[in-house]
Scaffold this active site. Sequence first.
Site, PDB file in Angstrom:
ATOM      1  CG  ASP A  89      -0.317  -0.005   2.522  1.00 29.34           C
ATOM      2  OD1 ASP A  89       0.894   0.202   2.580  1.00 29.34           O
ATOM      3  OD2 ASP A  89      -1.012  -0.209   3.528  1.00 29.34           O
ATOM      4  CG  ASP A 271      -6.231  -5.185   2.369  1.00 31.33           C
ATOM      5  OD1 ASP A 271      -5.784  -4.795   3.455  1.00 31.33           O
ATOM      6  OD2 ASP A 271      -6.801  -4.416   1.565  1.00 31.33           O
ATOM      7  CB  CYS A 309     -10.628 -27.063   9.190  1.00 29.89           C
ATOM      8  SG  CYS A 309      -9.403 -25.785   8.806  1.00 29.89           S
ATOM      9  CB  CYS A 311      -5.901 -24.888   8.947  1.00 30.81           C
ATOM     10  SG  CYS A 311      -6.367 -25.005  10.695  1.00 30.81           S
ATOM     11  CB  CYS A 314      -8.303 -27.987  12.016  1.00 30.60           C
ATOM     12  SG  CYS A 314      -9.202 -26.501  12.501  1.00 30.60           S
ATOM     13  CG  HIS A 340      -8.801 -21.986  12.021  1.00 30.76           C
ATOM     14  ND1 HIS A 340      -9.269 -23.176  11.493  1.00 30.76           N
ATOM     15  CD2 HIS A 340      -9.892 -21.178  12.149  1.00 30.76           C
ATOM     16  CE1 HIS A 340     -10.577 -23.089  11.314  1.00 30.76           C
ATOM     17  NE2 HIS A 340     -10.980 -21.884  11.709  1.00 30.76           N
TER      18      HIS A 340
END
Length: 377
Positions: A89, A271, A309, A311, A314, A340
């Site tokens: 940015d 974002d 999940c 991830c 998990c 997660h």
Amino acid sequence: MYKIIKQEGRAKRARLKTVHGVIETPVFMNVGTAAAIKGAVSTQDLEQIKTQVELSNTYHLHVRPGDRIIRQLGGLHKFMSWDKPILTDSGGFQVFSLAGLRKIREEGVYFHSHIDGRKIFMGPEESMQIQSNLASTIAMAFDECAPSKADRGYVQASAERTVRWLERCRAEMIRLNSLEDTINPRQMLFGINQGAVYADIRIEHAKRIRELELDGYAVGGLAVGETHEEMYYILDEVVPYLPADKPTYLMGVGTPANILEGVERGVDFFDCVYPTRNGRHGHLYTNYGKINLFNAKYELDQRPIEEGCACPACTRYSRAYIRHLLKAKEMLGMRLCVLHNLYFYNTMMEEIRNALEEDRFASYKREKLERMTPSQD
């Protein structure tokens, strides 16, 4: 090069080719303000949780460690050991967020560093020079993010100045990309639409900036105090005036529901700090609403954060264990929660892309929102 693969209403499934790889959109960019995701998340982690684009902050990296230092070290990609796209940015949002530490002039903005108080000047040329030193894939134009409820006269003058700043950004970017020693001579430039909640100012601003034929266009100055309904209204009004053959980026947004609504209105890039910030405080996103692991009812809960999940949290750890880590202020707890949440967001974007490819985005959106509405706490 930007190519639309499929459309459903205004919603777009597209692909942006960059010097650092292809970005499949709609995409959520994972926010790493100071060249790292808060919560002890490594670049290896980012690959594992399906991150396409990392976003870093121009102002923060200029203040520390310094963009010239990063340039000496080979640019941001080499510095943080990340070979996929990075968006930086412009520092313009700090014009808004550091209101007590800055003065805005036609030439640019005078800041006092939030770290040591030293005086900093940043204008369009300086922002482009800093971002060129960082050598990001996509640079954002320097703008002023006017408060959403600001006086109409102020917003009008601010939007007009943002156009003038954008013209200066474009000229400086062309100059920098032509230099022999520029690290990334194919750096892209996205312009930013401003105008607070005044649709007519926004539309006129969009007409002005689209004439500059930039690599992409963002809608800035939303999610800064207006209601969700006002935000959706502005998107309904302004997105049709941005070039359909260029990516559209809704800055700083948002919740899963905000993203789904944004995609429906033609947005490609998103974002937000929500998944990382909420994760560090034990607030976790699931397909059945948010949960707060600090709640006592999870003390003996041996289930993962969310069944099914994939991830890193998990697949191995229980709610009870992660809750214990958070209560004990062990950094691993924060890290697992952030991983997660980012995995959840990145997976949701993957699901959105698949739904668009299969002409079922409308039903996917409806079902996703219905499932996520009830909170488990």
